[in-house]
Design an enzyme around this catalytic site. Structure first.
Site, PDB file in Angstrom:
ATOM      1  CD  GLU A   2      -2.662   1.105   0.103  1.00 55.96           C
ATOM      2  OE1 GLU A   2      -2.371   1.197  -0.820  1.00 55.96           O
ATOM      3  OE2 GLU A   2      -3.833   1.251   0.423  1.00 55.96           O
ATOM      4  CG  ASP A   3      -0.152   4.851  -1.631  1.00 51.90           C
ATOM      5  OD1 ASP A   3      -1.242   3.950  -1.996  1.00 51.90           O
ATOM      6  OD2 ASP A   3      -0.769   5.539  -2.527  1.00 51.90           O
TER       7      ASP A   3
ATOM      8  CG  ASP B 131      -5.590   9.303   5.290  1.00 50.05           C
ATOM      9  OD1 ASP B 131      -6.113   9.726   6.887  1.00 50.05           O
ATOM     10  OD2 ASP B 131      -6.108  10.094   4.225  1.00 50.05           O
TER      11      ASP B 131
ATOM     12  CG  PHE C 219      -2.856  17.023  -0.171  1.00 44.61           C
ATOM     13  CD1 PHE C 219      -2.707  15.977  -0.813  1.00 44.61           C
ATOM     14  CD2 PHE C 219      -4.108  18.184   0.093  1.00 44.61           C
ATOM     15  CE1 PHE C 219      -3.705  15.837  -1.324  1.00 44.61           C
ATOM     16  CE2 PHE C 219      -4.953  17.373  -1.898  1.00 44.61           C
ATOM     17  CZ  PHE C 219      -4.156  16.276  -1.845  1.00 44.61           C
TER      18      PHE C 219
ATOM     19  NE  ARG D 289      -2.852   8.606  -9.656  1.00 44.47           N
ATOM     20  CZ  ARG D 289      -3.234   8.109  -8.673  1.00 44.47           C
ATOM     21  NH1 ARG D 289      -2.478   7.461  -7.536  1.00 44.47           N
ATOM     22  NH2 ARG D 289      -4.546   8.078  -8.387  1.00 44.47           N
TER      23      ARG D 289
HETATM   24  C1  PRP Z   1      -5.003   6.472  -0.981  1.00 42.39           C
HETATM   25  C2  PRP Z   1      -4.783   5.229  -0.862  1.00 42.39           C
HETATM   26  C3  PRP Z   1      -4.535   4.555   0.341  1.00 42.39           C
HETATM   27  C4  PRP Z   1      -6.228   4.886   0.368  1.00 42.39           C
HETATM   28  C5  PRP Z   1      -5.312   4.889   2.070  1.00 42.39           C
HETATM   29  O1  PRP Z   1      -6.709   5.626  -2.145  1.00 42.39           O
HETATM   30  O2  PRP Z   1      -3.576   5.115  -1.878  1.00 42.39           O
HETATM   31  O3  PRP Z   1      -5.197   3.237  -0.983  1.00 42.39           O
HETATM   32  O4  PRP Z   1      -6.398   6.047   0.631  1.00 42.39           O
HETATM   33  O5  PRP Z   1      -6.465   6.177   3.058  1.00 42.39           O
HETATM   34  P1  PRP Z   1      -7.021   4.739   3.668  1.00 42.39           P
HETATM   35  O6  PRP Z   1      -6.602   4.572   5.236  1.00 42.39           O
HETATM   36  O7  PRP Z   1      -8.164   6.384   4.850  1.00 42.39           O
HETATM   37  O8  PRP Z   1      -8.399   4.250   3.393  1.00 42.39           O
HETATM   38  P2  PRP Z   1      -7.473   6.527  -3.073  1.00 42.39           P
HETATM   39  O9  PRP Z   1      -8.669   6.448  -2.617  1.00 42.39           O
HETATM   40  O10 PRP Z   1      -6.624   7.849  -3.244  1.00 42.39           O
HETATM   41  O11 PRP Z   1      -6.934   5.831  -4.506  1.00 42.39           O
HETATM   42  P3  PRP Z   1      -5.678   5.485  -5.371  1.00 42.39           P
HETATM   43  O12 PRP Z   1      -5.000   4.924  -4.684  1.00 42.39           O
HETATM   44  O13 PRP Z   1      -6.045   4.924  -6.901  1.00 42.39           O
HETATM   45  O14 PRP Z   1      -5.114   7.245  -5.797  1.00 42.39           O
END
Ligand code: PRP
Length: 178
Positions: free
Chosen positions: A101-102, A105, A154, A167
């Protein structure tokens, strides 16, 4: 989303990310040294850069698979609906699985995905997140390995977007609205 004007300040350099990934890869190699069937699962879209660099440092026999997950916040209830937009191609029952996971949050995305994958009976299920914002957590969730803990800013770059842009920045930057 309408973009407000902003600048990006470098928070974590490409060099620091590469050095941290080398360390993380060593720890993961130790954990999975006994396996010949590791499946590395990237959560799209944000993890695509991280997983590409991580698997090339792993030096283990790996399969790579992806899931696309999307979460919709509900500010009133601080709850999230996490939807699987694209599921894994392969079966993971009896396999060793590492979810990549990136960023963690609120924790809802990883919490949901780990629960779903656990229900498919993998032999071993672990997760790694490049970034962690512990101050934002709404559900109890901690990745087995974390690259960097960051403050509630952010961030963009290294796979992470703002309104689908940035990205492709090679570093992690924080967005400052001007
Ligand atoms: C972002 C990120 C994680 C997630 C984390 O994804 O890549 O998957 O939010 O947030 P959380 O801990 O509050 O659930 P996003 O929905 O922005 O999609 P993306 O990866 O396609 O940019």
């Amino acid at each position: 989303m309408t973009e407000r004007p902003y600048v990006i300040d470098e928070m974590i350099s490409a060099k620091a990310i590469a050095a941290r990934i080398e360390q993380l890869a060593q720890e993961i190699r130790r954990e999975f040294a006994d396996t010949d069937k590791l499946v590395v699962v990237g959560l799209l879209r944000g993890s695509f850069v991280f997983i590409a660099d991580l698997v090339r440092e792993l030096d283990l026999p790996v399969e790579v698979d992806f899931m696309e997950v999307s979460s919709y916040g509900n500010a009133m209830e601080s709850s999230r609906e996490v939807r699987i937009m694209k599921d894994l191609r392969g079966e993971i029952a009896g396999r060793d699985v590492l979810v990549v996971e990136d960023i963690v949050d609120t924790g809802h995305t990883l919490h949901h995905v780990m629960g779903l994958l656990r229900s498919r009976d993998p032999a071993r299920l672990r997760c790694i997140a490049l970034l962690d914002k512990p101050s934002r957590r709404e559900v109890s969730m901690k990745a087995d390995w974390t690259g960097f803990e960051i403050p509630d800013e952010f961030v963009v770059g290294y796979g992470i977007d703002y309104a689908q842009r940035n990205r492709n920045l090679p570093f992690i930057g924080s967005v400052r609205f001007t």
